[in-house]
Design a protein around this motif. Structure first.
Motif, PDB file in Angstrom:
ATOM      1  N   TYR A 174       2.827   6.406   0.044  1.00  9.52           N
ATOM      2  CA  TYR A 174       3.893   6.331   1.050  1.00  9.52           C
ATOM      3  C   TYR A 174       5.016   7.306   0.711  1.00  9.52           C
ATOM      4  O   TYR A 174       5.369   7.486  -0.455  1.00  9.52           O
ATOM      5  CB  TYR A 174       4.470   4.920   1.131  1.00  9.52           C
ATOM      6  N   ILE A 175       5.553   7.906   1.762  1.00 11.73           N
ATOM      7  CA  ILE A 175       6.785   8.682   1.644  1.00 11.73           C
ATOM      8  C   ILE A 175       7.906   7.816   2.220  1.00 11.73           C
ATOM      9  O   ILE A 175       7.812   7.348   3.362  1.00 11.73           O
ATOM     10  CB  ILE A 175       6.692  10.010   2.408  1.00 11.73           C
ATOM     11  N   ARG A 176       8.935   7.594   1.446  1.00  7.08           N
ATOM     12  CA  ARG A 176      10.049   6.743   1.886  1.00  7.08           C
ATOM     13  C   ARG A 176      11.202   7.600   2.379  1.00  7.08           C
ATOM     14  O   ARG A 176      11.689   8.477   1.677  1.00  7.08           O
ATOM     15  CB  ARG A 176      10.514   5.862   0.724  1.00  7.08           C
ATOM     16  N   LEU A 177      11.615   7.354   3.626  1.00  6.91           N
ATOM     17  CA  LEU A 177      12.767   8.036   4.206  1.00  6.91           C
ATOM     18  C   LEU A 177      13.911   7.029   4.301  1.00  6.91           C
ATOM     19  O   LEU A 177      13.922   6.138   5.162  1.00  6.91           O
ATOM     20  CB  LEU A 177      12.426   8.605   5.587  1.00  6.91           C
ATOM     21  N   SER A 178      14.855   7.161   3.414  1.00 12.09           N
ATOM     22  CA  SER A 178      15.949   6.200   3.327  1.00 12.09           C
ATOM     23  C   SER A 178      16.813   6.230   4.587  1.00 12.09           C
ATOM     24  O   SER A 178      17.189   7.304   5.082  1.00 12.09           O
ATOM     25  CB  SER A 178      16.798   6.518   2.093  1.00 12.09           C
ATOM     26  N   GLY A 179      17.099   5.036   5.119  1.00 11.00           N
ATOM     27  CA  GLY A 179      17.999   4.921   6.270  1.00 11.00           C
ATOM     28  C   GLY A 179      17.403   5.306   7.597  1.00 11.00           C
ATOM     29  O   GLY A 179      18.113   5.347   8.608  1.00 11.00           O
ATOM     30  N   GLN A 180      16.087   5.557   7.648  1.00  7.51           N
ATOM     31  CA  GLN A 180      15.453   5.965   8.899  1.00  7.51           C
ATOM     32  C   GLN A 180      14.705   4.815   9.571  1.00  7.51           C
ATOM     33  O   GLN A 180      13.967   5.033  10.520  1.00  7.51           O
ATOM     34  CB  GLN A 180      14.479   7.119   8.645  1.00  7.51           C
TER      35      GLN A 180
END
Length: 323
Positions: free
Chosen positions: A189-195
């Motif tokens: 997984y790639i985590r995009l903070s606040g998205q």
């Protein structure tokens, strides 16, 4: 896994309104509720009705279910038993998924339900004015083998369900620029903070998790972090051995040695030429012996001569075993 036709379960058409869904559910619930029903299959039918109602009354779940039905229709027929959702049916679709497992309300729902909706999808808010962090959201992203090996910047478009000014639920597209880190592997997984979803009461937004999927490649097959490639060789190369130059996923050509007396299906390993990560995968070359076509008289004569010089019966083990 058995396919569930939720519209059929409630006796509805796909165009049914929310009022029609409510009316159909109430009518069937009165007929099959185990406390009052005399039907032999009342308990099973009630479970089926509850599951269908749970999906179709929820606008987000219904939209996801309809999106899958559209993909099934575009692919033609399917098997009811042993059903598998179309590959990557949810790619580009942004949806909520809680991390607390299967909720009590959905404990008896089918495997089909769990596979589509990620099990429980509820968030508890005890007080209206309480600050609650936004829900995390999940989506799938497909990257090429080359992007996985080298890293990349990729623009993706996600579809999310939003209410318009009239209060109607509709799809809204949003475009994101995503950095694909070098060495990413399928299932990560790639985590995009606040998205993710906005917070409640001024709290911070949730995160967006992008599940990595590797796109099919014309030459390489992906198994975990390893790559597989068919390597065609001539009968002469297989019998006598040969040095062959092959392309690798990183764009470089390397020479490999095919050992004498090689057989079709034999695997040659190129260490660390697979997908990169904490542990590097390997590239496996699967030998495929390709026969020259006997199109000319000279080629046919060469085959006849070969059969005389090297008498060989590939079916010698069959002798003495005839029934």
């Amino acid at each position: 896994m058995e396919f569930k036709d939720y519209y059929k379960s409630l006796g509805l058409e796909r165009s049914a309104s929310q009022d029609e869904i409510r009316q159909a559910y109430r009518k069937l619930a009165r007929k099959y509720h185990p406390d009052v029903s005399k039907e032999a299959d009342a308990q099973e039918r009630m479970r089926e009705i509850n599951e269908a109602n749970d999906v179709l009354r929820d606008e987000e779940k219904r939209a996801q279910y309809n999106a899958m039905l559209d993909q099934i229709a575009s692919r033609g027929s399917y098997s009811n038993e042993g059903f598998q959702a179309p590959p990557n049916w949810d790619e580009g679709f942004e949806f909520h998924r809680s991390s607390d497992g299967h909720s009590a309300d959905h404990a008896e729902f089918s495997e089909f339900f769990s596979s589509l909706f990620g099990q429980a999808q509820q968030q508890q808010r005890n007080q209206r004015n309480q600050q609650v962090r936004g829900e995390d959201q999940h989506a799938a992203i497909e990257v090429s083998i080359e992007e996985s090996l080298k890293g990349a910047e990729k623009e993706i478009v996600l579809r999310a369900l939003k209410h318009d000014e009239q209060g109607q639920l509709t799809f809204e597209n949003r475009t994101l620029n995503v950095k694909i880190p070098m060495g990413v592997q399928p299932g990560q997984y790639i985590r995009l903070s606040g998205q993710g979803s906005p917070g409640y009461g001024g709290a911070t937004a949730g995160d967006l998790y992008l599940e990595i999927r590797i796109a099919p490649h014309e030459r390489y097959r992906v198994e975990g972090s390893d790559l597989y490639m068919n390597l065609p060789v001539t009968p002469t190369e297989a019998a006598l051995g040969a040095s062959i130059e092959i392309p690798t996923p990183n764009g470089k050509n390397v020479s490999v040695s095919v050992p004498p007396n090689s057989r079709a299906g034999m695997k040659l390993r190129l260490r660390d030429y697979g997908l990169q990560g904490k542990t590097h995968g390997h590239l496996y070359l699967v030998l495929e012996i390709v026969l020259p076509p006997a199109l000319s008289e000279a080629a046919k004569q060469a085959y006849r001569h070969l059969s005389e010089v090297i008498p060989f019966d590939p079916r010698h083990d069959w002798k003495g075993h005839a029934s």
